[in-house]
Design a protein around this motif. Structure first.
Motif, short mmCIF file in Angstrom:
data_model
loop_
_atom_site.label_atom_id
_atom_site.label_comp_id
_atom_site.label_asym_id
_atom_site.label_seq_id
_atom_site.Cartn_x
_atom_site.Cartn_y
_atom_site.Cartn_z
N VAL A 92 0.87 -1.30 -0.01
CA VAL A 92 -0.14 -0.09 -0.09
C VAL A 92 0.85 1.30 -0.14
N ALA A 93 1.88 1.24 0.67
CA ALA A 93 2.71 2.33 0.79
C ALA A 93 3.43 2.55 -0.39
N GLU A 94 3.80 1.54 -1.20
CA GLU A 94 4.45 1.81 -2.44
C GLU A 94 3.47 2.27 -3.61
N ASN A 95 2.09 1.78 -3.40
CA ASN A 95 1.07 2.00 -4.53
C ASN A 95 0.90 3.65 -4.30
N PHE A 96 1.07 4.07 -2.94
CA PHE A 96 0.52 5.56 -3.03
C PHE A 96 1.98 6.29 -2.31
N ARG A 97 2.75 5.89 -2.90
CA ARG A 97 4.04 6.72 -2.32
C ARG A 97 4.03 7.97 -3.14
N GLU A 98 3.64 8.10 -4.09
CA GLU A 98 3.42 9.76 -4.80
C GLU A 98 2.73 10.75 -3.86
N VAL A 99 1.79 10.11 -3.14
CA VAL A 99 0.93 11.02 -2.52
C VAL A 99 1.21 11.04 -0.81
N LEU A 100 2.19 9.88 -0.37
CA LEU A 100 2.37 10.01 0.80
C LEU A 100 3.77 10.88 1.10
N GLU A 101 3.75 11.47 2.41
CA GLU A 101 4.89 12.13 2.93
C GLU A 101 5.93 11.77 3.39
N GLY A 102 7.12 12.06 3.28
CA GLY A 102 8.12 11.36 3.69
C GLY A 102 8.72 10.33 2.79
N VAL A 103 8.50 10.22 1.71
CA VAL A 103 8.88 9.02 0.78
C VAL A 103 9.67 9.80 -0.53
N PRO A 104 10.78 9.24 -0.71
CA PRO A 104 11.52 9.74 -1.68
C PRO A 104 10.66 10.00 -2.93
N GLY A 105 10.75 10.97 -3.72
CA GLY A 105 9.80 11.40 -4.88
C GLY A 105 8.57 11.79 -4.54
N SER A 106 8.00 12.02 -3.26
CA SER A 106 6.76 12.42 -3.12
C SER A 106 6.70 13.62 -3.19
N ARG A 107 5.46 14.12 -2.87
CA ARG A 107 5.10 15.61 -3.12
C ARG A 107 5.91 16.56 -2.34
N GLU A 108 6.51 16.34 -1.17
CA GLU A 108 7.45 17.46 -0.25
C GLU A 108 7.99 16.40 0.36
N PRO A 109 9.28 17.23 1.13
CA PRO A 109 10.21 16.38 2.04
C PRO A 109 9.16 15.73 3.39
N SER A 110 9.83 14.80 3.84
CA SER A 110 9.14 14.25 5.41
C SER A 110 8.85 15.24 6.41
N ARG A 111 7.75 15.29 6.63
CA ARG A 111 7.42 15.98 8.11
C ARG A 111 7.14 14.98 9.29
N ALA A 112 7.16 15.52 10.26
CA ALA A 112 6.78 14.59 11.54
C ALA A 112 5.46 14.30 11.35
N PRO A 113 5.39 12.81 11.50
CA PRO A 113 3.90 12.24 11.44
C PRO A 113 3.16 12.67 12.69
N SER A 114 1.70 13.05 11.96
CA SER A 114 0.72 13.47 13.00
C SER A 114 0.54 12.28 14.08
N PRO A 115 0.35 12.33 15.07
CA PRO A 115 0.01 11.40 16.03
C PRO A 115 -1.21 10.66 15.84
#
Length: 917
Positions: A889-912
Motif C-alpha cells: 500500500v505504501a508503495e502504491n501510494f508513495r507519490e501522495v505519501l509524505e516522507g517518501v523519496p519522490g513524493s510531493r514534499e520532504p518528510s514531516r513529523a507524522p501526526s500522532p
C-alpha cells in the motif's frame, strides 16, 4: 545445503518411506477395505476439520487401489455391497476432503441409489445444505434429486458457485435453476417470503437483489447457451434498463439520432404491453413537451395515451409537417470536424479495394489510428459481431466492411483482409493508435476467428485510453469540463486536447445496415482520425498535459504494454507538484480529518481511501435517498426521546443493530500481510468517523449522501446521474464526480490531490477497511493463540481438502513482517486488550457484543517468527496483523505519501494517531 532445503529433502524422504510402509501393510491385509472401515468406525479424529492420520491412510489406499498395488473387491460382488452399505453411513460425517476418496474406494457411484439418496435427504433435513449438495454431486445423484429443494437454501446463503457446479453437465437442471432464479426477479417479489422457510439458517439476502440476480441469470444464459425465453422476467427488466438508457441519451444528452433511437426503442418494446406503459411513463416524466412529442411521432404512439399537452404538441407537428426537432440539434461548430476532404474517405469491401490501398495502409514508419463499430445490442447473447473497421493514416481514412471482407472465411477477400491486418499489427515500425485498443482487438478476433490472436500479434502500439487515465490522475478536472454532464471517454479526451468533443449522435446507429448513410460514414471517419490529431497534439506539448517531456520518442518504443501496465509515456511524472498552487489550491487537510460519503458503485474507491485513514461512509445499493433521509430523522428523534447516552458504559450495555442502509465495503481478499482475513460477517457494523475517544463506539444509523454531507460536513463522492441532483444541493466544492473509467487506486489518488489531503505513513490502516471504525485493540500472539484455540479453531490448516490454502499457510510460516518504504512499520496508537473488554472467551466477544472473527487467522501466521502483535477492530471484530500488504500500500501510494523519496514534499513529523483513551 541450506537448512530449508535439507528440511524439505527430509520431509520428502519421510513421505516416501511412509508410503512404502503403507503399501506393504495394505498388501498384507486380507481385506484392506474392511480394515479401513473398522479403523474409521473406531476413531473420531478424522471427523474434525483438521488433518488426521485416518484421512492420510484413506487417501493413500485410494492411490494404491488405482495403481493396482493391493487387492480390491470385484465390481458388483456381494462383499462389496456390504462394504458399500457401511461406507454410506460414514459419508454423512465425512469432511468434504474425505468424500471423494471414499466414493472412489468403495465404488459408491455404482452402488444402490436408495441408501445414497436417503443419506443426502437426511443431511438436508438436518440443515446441512452444503454437505448435502456436495455429497449429491460426488455421487452423481442430481437427476434423482429435486433441484429447487437442493439449490434454494444455498442461493439464499450466497453460495451460487456451489449451485453452478451442482447443475454442471445437466442441461435440464440448468434450465430449471434459471427458471427459479428468474421467478425471483418478477416485480413485487419478496425474497423474505422464501427465506422464512429456513428460520435457523444464516442467510445473505442483501446479495439477492433483482439487479444482482439478473446479472447472474444473464451470465448463466450465455455460459450454457440456453434460450433467453426461459427467463422472461430478467429479459424484461434488461429491456426496461435499456429503455431508460436510451431515453436518457435522447431526452437528456441529446446524443443519439431520431432514426436510431426510434429503431432501438421499437425493437425493445415490440408488442409487450407492460414495456409500452413503462415507455410512456419515461417519456412523460420529462418536461420538454416538444421533444417528447417528437419522440411520440417517431414511435407512432397513439394520441389518446399521451398527456394533453403532449398530445396538443403532437397534433401541431402533424399539421405543420415539421421535421426539425424542438429545440434543434446542436450545430456542427460545437463538435470536432473531420479535417480531410470527403473524397479522401474510402470504403473498402472487396479484395480489389484492399489491393489498391495496401501500400498506403502498410507504409513503414507511419502512425495509424484504428477503431471498430458494431450494432448496439440491448439483449442477452453477448457482444455482437463487429461491422466496420476504421483505419486512419495522415490525410486519409479507410472504412473496411467486415461482413463482406471476412466471409466466406476461405474466400479471396477474406484471405487478403486477414493478411493485411496481420501485417499491420505485427509491424513494429508502424505506430498503432487506439482508445481501448485491446478490447477492440478482442472484438475483432471474436468476429473473425482467423484473427483470434490479433491482440498477441500487436507490436508498436499506443493505447490513448491509458494515456487519458494518466492525464486525469495527474491533474484536476480541466476547466470548463464537467465530468458528469459533459462528454466521456474518447470524446472527453478530444475536447481536452483539441478543444471540441466528438459528435456521438451516430454512435448507437445500425452499423449492420448497408449502405451506410452519409452521417455514419462521416462519424466513423472522425472517430478514428481524431486519434491521429490527439497524438500529434500530445507529442507537440506533452508538459501541458502532465506527460513526459520526450513524449514522441517514448511513444515509439515499439512494444505494447502488458495487461494493466501503462505504455512508456504513461510512466510520466504525476507528482502533486502539478496540483495548482496559490488561490485556486484547496487548503491542506489531514487524512484523518477528511470525511466523505459515497454510493455503492464506488466501493473500490472507498476501500482504498479507508486504507489511507480517510473516514468513508458507503450508501447501500438501491437505497432511495428520500426514504433513507426520513428514516434517519426518525431514528434521531427516537434517540432524543430516549435520552440516548454516548458514554462508555451505555455503549457496552446497548447494542443497536445497524439498518441495511450502510453497506460496509467488502474486505480485501485474503493474502499475506496486514489485510482483513476471510470470516463471517459481523453482526454489527459501526462508523466511528468523528473524534470519539471511547474504546467501543456506538453504531451509526442509516445515512444518505445528502443528509450525511450536510449534518456531518462530509464531501460527496459519486458518479453519473446522482451527481446532477446532489451538486446543486450542497456547497461549492462539496460534491465531486468520480471518473469510473479509472482504477480504484487512480481514483483515490485523484481525490487526494483534488482536495489536497495530507497522507502520512501513520495514516495507513489507521481505519478498518470493512466497517470504517478507527479504534483497535492490541492483542499479543500468545493471547491470540489462546483465543483461537478456545474458539474451536485449532492451530493447523483446515482439513477441507483445500491443499492450496494449506500450502499458502506453510509458505507464510517463518516470514518476518515486512517494512514499508522508508522503514515504516505498523504501530497504531491503541491500548491492549484486557480481560474486562471480553464479554466471553468462547466465542471471543467484546463487551458490546462484537464477536472477534478469529476463523480468518491462518495457522501459518500464528507460527510466524517475528510477529508479536495482532490488532482487533472494535467495530466489526476483524483481526489484522503486520505484513507485506503494508509495504504494498505504501508503495502504491508513495507519490501522495509524505516522507517518501519522490513524493510531493520532504518528510514531516507524522501526526500522532488518535489514542482511544
Amino acid at each position: 545445503m541450506p537448512p530449508e532445503s535439507l528440511l524439505l529433502v527430509t520431509l520428502l524422504v519421510t513421505q516416501l518411506v511412509l508410503r512404502e510402509e503403507a503399501q506393504r501393510g495394505f498388501a498384507a491385509l486380507e481385506d484392506p477395505l474392511a480394515a479401513l472401515l473398522d479403523m474409521l468406525d473406531s476413531s473420531r479424529g478424522w471427523r474434525g476439520k483438521g488433518p488426521s492420520l485416518e484421512a492420510w491412510v484413506t487417501r493413500d489406499l485410494k492411490r494404491c487401489l488405482q495403481a493396482q498395488l493391493c487387492p480390491g473387491p470385484a465390481r458388483g460382488s456381494p462383499g462389496l455391497k456390504q462394504l458399500q452399505a457401511r461406507a454410506v453411513k460414514l459419508l454423512a460425517e465425512s469432511p468434504p476432503g474425505l468424500i471423494e476418496p471414499l466414493v472412489s474406494i468403495f465404488q459408491l457411484q455404482d452402488a444402490d441409489r436408495s441408501p445414497l439418496l436417503a443419506q443426502v435427504h437426511r443431511l438436508h433435513q438436518e440443515g446441512k445444505f452444503k454437505e448435502a449438495i456436495v455429497l449429491g454431486a460426488k455421487l452423481r445423484l442430481q437427476a434423482d434429486l429435486d433441484v429447487e429443494k437442493m439449490c434454494l437454501p444455498l442461493l439464499l446463503q450466497d453460495k451460487a458457485d456451489l449451485v453452478e457446479r451442482y447443475v454442471d453437465g445437466f442441461p435440464d437442471l440448468q434450465r430449471r435453476l434459471l427458471a427459479l432464479m428468474d421467478s425471483w426477479c418478477q416485480p413485487g417479489f419478496d425474497i423474505r417470503v422464501v427465506a422464512r422457510r429456513y428460520p435457523q439458517t444464516t442467510l445473505r439476502l442483501e446479495r439477492l437483489s433483482p439487479r444482482a440476480l439478473g446479472r447472474q441469470v444473464l451470465r448463466l444464459l450465455e455460459q450454457h447457451g440456453l434460450d433467453p425465453d426461459l427467463c422472461p422476467n430478467v429479459i424484461t427488466q434488461q429491456r426496461l434498463a435499456a429503455l431508460r438508457y436510451l431515453c436518457y441519451k435522447r431526452l437528456v444528452e441529446r446524443s443519439v439520432s431520431r432514426e436510431s433511437w426510434a429503431e432501438h426503442v421499437q425493437g425493445l418494446v415490440g408488442q409487450d404491453q407492460w414495456l409500452q406503459e413503462q415507455l410512456l411513463q419515461l417519456l412523460t416524466s420529462h418536461d420538454n413537451t416538444a421533444l417528447v412529442a417528437q419522440c411520440a411521432l417517431d414511435l407512432l404512439l397513439p394520441e389518446e395515451r399521451l398527456p394533453a399537452s403532449v398530445a396538443a404538441e403532437l397534433r401541431q407537428l402533424r399539421i405543420q409537417e415539421r421535421t426539425a426537432e424542438a429545440p434543434p440539434e446542436d450545430g456542427k461548430d460545437d463538435h470536432y470536424q473531420l479535417p480531410i476532404p470527403r473524397e479522401h474517405l474510402h470504403f473498402l469491401a472487396s479484395w480489389e479495394d484492399l489491393a489498391r490501398h495496401q501500400e498506403e495502409l502498410l507504409q513503414p514508419g507511419q502512425v495509424v489510428g484504428m477503431d471498430l463499430e458494431w450494432r448496439p445490442s440491448f439483449g442477452a447473447g453477448g457482444r455482437p459481431r463487429a461491422s466496420l473497421m476504421q483505419v486512419a493514416v495522415e490525410g486519409r481514412v479507410f472504412l473496411l466492411d467486415l461482413p463482406r471482407l471476412s466471409s466466406p472465411a476461405g474466400g479471396q477477400a477474406a484471405q487478403a483482409f486477414f493478411r493485411l491486418v496481420s501485417r499491420l499489427l505485427a509491424d513494429p515500425s508502424i505506430t498503432k493508435l487506439g482508445y481501448g485498443l485491446a478490447g477492440d482487438l478482442r472484438s475483432l478476433g471474436a468476429s473473425c476467428p482467423a484473427l483470434a490472436q490479433a491482440e498477441k500479434q500487436l507490436r508498436g502500439s499506443v493505447d490513448l485510453l491509458q494515456v487519458h487515465r494518466q492525464m486525469r490522475a495527474a491533474d484536476r478536472p480541466a476547466p470548463g469540463v464537467d465530468g458528469a454532464a459533459g462528454p466521456r471517454g474518447l470524446s472527453l479526451l478530444v475536447q481536452q486536447v483539441l478543444g471540441k468533443p466528438l459528435d456521438k449522435v451516430q454512435q448507437l446507429s445500425n452499423w449492420d445496415r448497408r449502405p451506410l448513410c452519409e452521417g455514419q460514414l462521416v462519424y466513423a471517419a472522425a472517430d478514428v482520425y481524431c486519434l491521429l490529431e490527439v497524438y500529434w497534439a500530445l507529442c507537440r506539448e506533452p508538459a501541458r498535459f502532465h506527460l513526459s517531456g520526450d513524449l514522441a520518442r517514448s511513444l515509439r518504443r515499439g512494444e505494447r504494454a502488458g495487461p494493466g501496465e501503462l505504455p512508456p509515456l504513461q510512466k510520466a511524472s504525476t507528482s502533486p507538484q502539478q496540483v495548482p498552487a496559490g488561490e485556486d489550491a484547496a487548503p491542506e487537510v489531514p487524512a484523518r480529518a477528511f470525511r466523505v460519503v459515497c454510493d455503492s458503485m464506488l466501493q473500490g474507491l472507498a476501500r482504498r481511501l479507508r486504507c489511507l485513514g480517510i473516514d468513508v461512509l458507503v450508501l447501500a445499493t438501491g437505497e432511495d435517498h428520500r426514504r433513507a433521509a426520513e428514516k434517519r430523522k426518525a431514528i434521531i428523534r427516537l434517540k432524543a426521546q430516549e435520552g440516548f447516552s454516548v458514554g462508555r458504559r451505555a455503549r457496552r450495555r446497548t447494542s443497536i443493530q445497524q439498518p441495511p442502509g450502510l453497506d460496509p465495503v467488502a474486505p480485501k481478499e485474503p493474502g499475506s500481510g496486514f489485510v482483513t482475513r476471510a470470516g463471517p460477517p459481523a453482526p454489527e457494523h459501526r462508523s466511528t468517523g468523528g473524534p470519539v475517544r471511547e474504546p467501543l463506539g456506538p453504531a451509526r444509523s442509516h445515512p444518505t449522501e445528502l443528509s450525511v454531507a450536510r449534518q456531518e460536513g462530509r464531501v460527496i463522492l459519486t458518479s453519473g446521474l446522482p451527481y446532477h441532483k446532489l451538486r446543486a444541493q450542497v456547497g461549492a466544492g462539496r460534491c465531486l464526480s468520480v471518473d469510473c473509467s479509472l482504477k480504484a487506486r487512480q481514483q483515490a489518488t485523484a481525490v487526494i490531490r483534488h482536495f489536497n489531503v495530507r497522507v502520512t505513513h501513520s495514516d495507513i490502516f489507521s481505519r478498518c477497511q470493512a466497517c470504517n471504525c478507527h479504534q483497535y485493540l492490541k492483542v499479543s500472539k500468545d493471547v491470540m493463540k489462546q483465543l483461537v484455540w478456545l474458539s474451536g479453531h485449532p492451530e493447523g490448516p483446515s482439513g477441507t481438502g483445500d491443499e492450496a490454502a494449506q500450502i499458502e499457510d506453510e509458505r507464510e510460516t517463518g516470514s518476518a513482517p515486512e517494512e514499508a518504504p522508508g522503514g515504516c512499520t505498523y504501530e497504531p496508537s491503541c491500548r491492549w486488550l484486557e480481560e474486562e473488554d471480553l464479554q466471553s472467551r468462547v466465542p471471543a466477544t467484546l463487551g458490546d457484543g462484537t464477536r472477534l472473527q478469529l476463523s480468518g487467522v491462518p495457522a501459518g501466521v500464528l507460527r510466524r517468527p517475528g510477529l508479536r502483535h495482532f490488532y482487533c477492530c472494535t467495530g466489526c471484530g476483524k483481526v489484522f496483523w503486520e505484513g507485506s500488504h503494508l509495504g504494498r500500500v505504501a508503495e502504491n501510494f508513495r507519490e501522495v505519501l509524505e516522507g517518501v523519496p519522490g513524493s510531493r514534499e520532504p518528510s514531516r513529523a507524522p501526526s500522532p494517531a488518535s489514542s482511544p483513551s
